[in-house]
Scaffold this active site. Structure first.
Site, PDB file in Angstrom:
ATOM      1  N   ASP A  37      27.433  25.555  46.330  1.00 44.67           N
ATOM      2  CA  ASP A  37      27.799  25.799  47.731  1.00 44.67           C
ATOM      3  C   ASP A  37      28.092  24.465  48.413  1.00 44.67           C
ATOM      4  O   ASP A  37      27.382  23.471  48.226  1.00 44.67           O
ATOM      5  CB  ASP A  37      26.659  26.527  48.450  1.00 44.67           C
ATOM      6  CG  ASP A  37      27.110  27.171  49.750  1.00 44.67           C
ATOM      7  OD1 ASP A  37      27.140  28.403  49.823  1.00 44.67           O
ATOM      8  OD2 ASP A  37      27.448  26.420  50.703  1.00 44.67           O
ATOM      9  N   ILE A  38      29.132  24.438  49.228  1.00 46.14           N
ATOM     10  CA  ILE A  38      29.554  23.219  49.910  1.00 46.14           C
ATOM     11  C   ILE A  38      28.542  22.798  50.989  1.00 46.14           C
ATOM     12  O   ILE A  38      28.506  21.626  51.378  1.00 46.14           O
ATOM     13  CB  ILE A  38      30.961  23.436  50.516  1.00 46.14           C
ATOM     14  CG1 ILE A  38      31.693  22.127  50.685  1.00 46.14           C
ATOM     15  CG2 ILE A  38      30.891  24.207  51.825  1.00 46.14           C
ATOM     16  CD1 ILE A  38      33.177  22.311  51.019  1.00 46.14           C
ATOM     17  N   ASN A  94      24.978  38.395  51.527  1.00 43.41           N
ATOM     18  CA  ASN A  94      25.195  38.776  52.922  1.00 43.41           C
ATOM     19  C   ASN A  94      26.361  39.766  52.966  1.00 43.41           C
ATOM     20  O   ASN A  94      27.360  39.584  52.269  1.00 43.41           O
ATOM     21  CB  ASN A  94      25.508  37.539  53.762  1.00 43.41           C
ATOM     22  CG  ASN A  94      24.352  36.551  53.768  1.00 43.41           C
ATOM     23  OD1 ASN A  94      23.191  36.949  53.804  1.00 43.41           O
ATOM     24  ND2 ASN A  94      24.661  35.263  53.726  1.00 43.41           N
ATOM     25  N   GLN A 101      28.002  37.639  56.726  1.00 41.07           N
ATOM     26  CA  GLN A 101      28.931  37.281  55.647  1.00 41.07           C
ATOM     27  C   GLN A 101      30.118  36.558  56.265  1.00 41.07           C
ATOM     28  O   GLN A 101      30.741  37.066  57.199  1.00 41.07           O
ATOM     29  CB  GLN A 101      29.404  38.539  54.914  1.00 41.07           C
ATOM     30  CG  GLN A 101      30.331  38.247  53.746  1.00 41.07           C
ATOM     31  CD  GLN A 101      30.767  39.507  53.006  1.00 41.07           C
ATOM     32  OE1 GLN A 101      30.532  40.635  53.464  1.00 41.07           O
ATOM     33  NE2 GLN A 101      31.393  39.320  51.850  1.00 41.07           N
ATOM     34  N   HIS A 107      29.762  37.763  46.799  1.00 39.34           N
ATOM     35  CA  HIS A 107      29.107  36.598  46.196  1.00 39.34           C
ATOM     36  C   HIS A 107      27.611  36.720  46.325  1.00 39.34           C
ATOM     37  O   HIS A 107      27.097  37.294  47.280  1.00 39.34           O
ATOM     38  CB  HIS A 107      29.601  35.288  46.816  1.00 39.34           C
ATOM     39  CG  HIS A 107      29.541  35.239  48.309  1.00 39.34           C
ATOM     40  ND1 HIS A 107      30.472  35.865  49.107  1.00 39.34           N
ATOM     41  CD2 HIS A 107      28.659  34.651  49.149  1.00 39.34           C
ATOM     42  CE1 HIS A 107      30.169  35.659  50.381  1.00 39.34           C
ATOM     43  NE2 HIS A 107      29.064  34.936  50.444  1.00 39.34           N
ATOM     44  N   HIS A 109      24.330  34.333  46.516  1.00 39.57           N
ATOM     45  CA  HIS A 109      23.758  33.002  46.673  1.00 39.57           C
ATOM     46  C   HIS A 109      22.545  32.895  45.747  1.00 39.57           C
ATOM     47  O   HIS A 109      21.698  33.790  45.729  1.00 39.57           O
ATOM     48  CB  HIS A 109      23.245  32.794  48.105  1.00 39.57           C
ATOM     49  CG  HIS A 109      24.287  32.842  49.169  1.00 39.57           C
ATOM     50  ND1 HIS A 109      24.787  31.700  49.774  1.00 39.57           N
ATOM     51  CD2 HIS A 109      24.906  33.887  49.769  1.00 39.57           C
ATOM     52  CE1 HIS A 109      25.666  32.052  50.709  1.00 39.57           C
ATOM     53  NE2 HIS A 109      25.755  33.367  50.726  1.00 39.57           N
TER      54      HIS A 109
HETATM   55  P1  5GP Z   1      28.382  33.841  53.288  1.00 43.29           P
HETATM   56  O1  5GP Z   1      28.158  33.206  54.622  1.00 43.29           O
HETATM   57  O2  5GP Z   1      29.670  34.627  53.264  1.00 43.29           O
HETATM   58  O3  5GP Z   1      27.193  34.622  52.767  1.00 43.29           O
HETATM   59  O4  5GP Z   1      28.510  32.647  52.258  1.00 43.29           O
HETATM   60  C1  5GP Z   1      29.651  31.876  52.138  1.00 43.29           C
HETATM   61  C2  5GP Z   1      29.203  30.550  51.566  1.00 43.29           C
HETATM   62  O5  5GP Z   1      30.361  29.883  51.114  1.00 43.29           O
HETATM   63  C3  5GP Z   1      28.521  29.630  52.580  1.00 43.29           C
HETATM   64  O6  5GP Z   1      27.217  29.320  52.145  1.00 43.29           O
HETATM   65  C4  5GP Z   1      29.438  28.400  52.632  1.00 43.29           C
HETATM   66  O7  5GP Z   1      28.715  27.186  52.732  1.00 43.29           O
HETATM   67  C5  5GP Z   1      30.189  28.502  51.324  1.00 43.29           C
HETATM   68  N1  5GP Z   1      31.533  27.924  51.371  1.00 43.29           N
HETATM   69  C6  5GP Z   1      32.468  28.106  52.358  1.00 43.29           C
HETATM   70  N2  5GP Z   1      33.591  27.443  52.052  1.00 43.29           N
HETATM   71  C7  5GP Z   1      33.369  26.837  50.851  1.00 43.29           C
HETATM   72  C8  5GP Z   1      34.173  25.989  50.024  1.00 43.29           C
HETATM   73  O8  5GP Z   1      35.327  25.670  50.313  1.00 43.29           O
HETATM   74  N3  5GP Z   1      33.606  25.543  48.872  1.00 43.29           N
HETATM   75  C9  5GP Z   1      32.316  25.881  48.502  1.00 43.29           C
HETATM   76  N4  5GP Z   1      31.856  25.377  47.348  1.00 43.29           N
HETATM   77  N5  5GP Z   1      31.544  26.680  49.257  1.00 43.29           N
HETATM   78  C10 5GP Z   1      32.060  27.141  50.425  1.00 43.29           C
END
Ligand code: 5GP
Ligand code: ZN
Length: 121
Positions: A37-38, A94, A101, A107, A109
């Site tokens: 994760d970034i 999420n 989300q 995805h 985590h």
């Molecule tokens: P969500 O919020 O949808 O559950 O998780 C999305 C995740 O994707 C977040 O934890 C966010 O930090 C990660 N993320 C968003 N953009 C990028 C990206 O360009 N590269 C990587 N490696 N992770 C990303």
């Protein structure tokens, strides 16, 4: 180039799977891709995604449910290989707006390397 067949042009994670956006790979096979994760929320924080574009857990049906079992088998294997299986860790997905989300491509985590808290915010 991955063997993704139904990627969506406007989807961030489809672009990562295709290699159009760089990522730090943890694991890959023909069905799924795992990358760090970034914006890590734990010492170890990576995401495991199906290569097929599925929006979220809410889009899982009996026709595509196999990918979820496969992803959890991969997570269990990676947890052992990366050395955090014994200490414990957390897997989170999420879903939708209230679930916070932000990327509409299914995805999971995987968070490890610290004690988690409960309940999550
Ligand atoms: P969500 O919020 O949808 O559950 O998780 C999305 C995740 O994707 C977040 O934890 C966010 O930090 C990660 N993320 C968003 N953009 C990028 C990206 O360009 N590269 C990587 N490696 N992770 C990303
Ligand atoms: Zn996608």
């Amino acid at each position: 180039m991955s063997d993704v067949l139904n990627y969506q042009d406007d989807c961030l994670f489809c672009k990562i799977i295709k290699g159009d956006i760089p990522s730090s790979k943890v694991y890959e096979d023909h069905l799924c891709y795992a990358f760090y994760d970034i914006n890590p929320q734990a010492p170890t924080h990576f995401l495991v995604v199906p290569k097929a574009h599925i929006q979220s857990v809410s889009e899982i049906t009996r026709f595509n449910e196999g990918i979820v079992g496969h992803i959890f088998t991969v997570i269990a294997k990676l947890a052992k290989e990366l050395g955090f299986a014994e200490a414990g860790y957390r897997v989170v997905s999420n879903i939708g707006e209230a679930g916070q989300q932000t990327v509409p491509h299914l995805h999971f985590h995987v968070l490890a390397g610290r004690d988690m808290t409960w309940p999550p915010g």
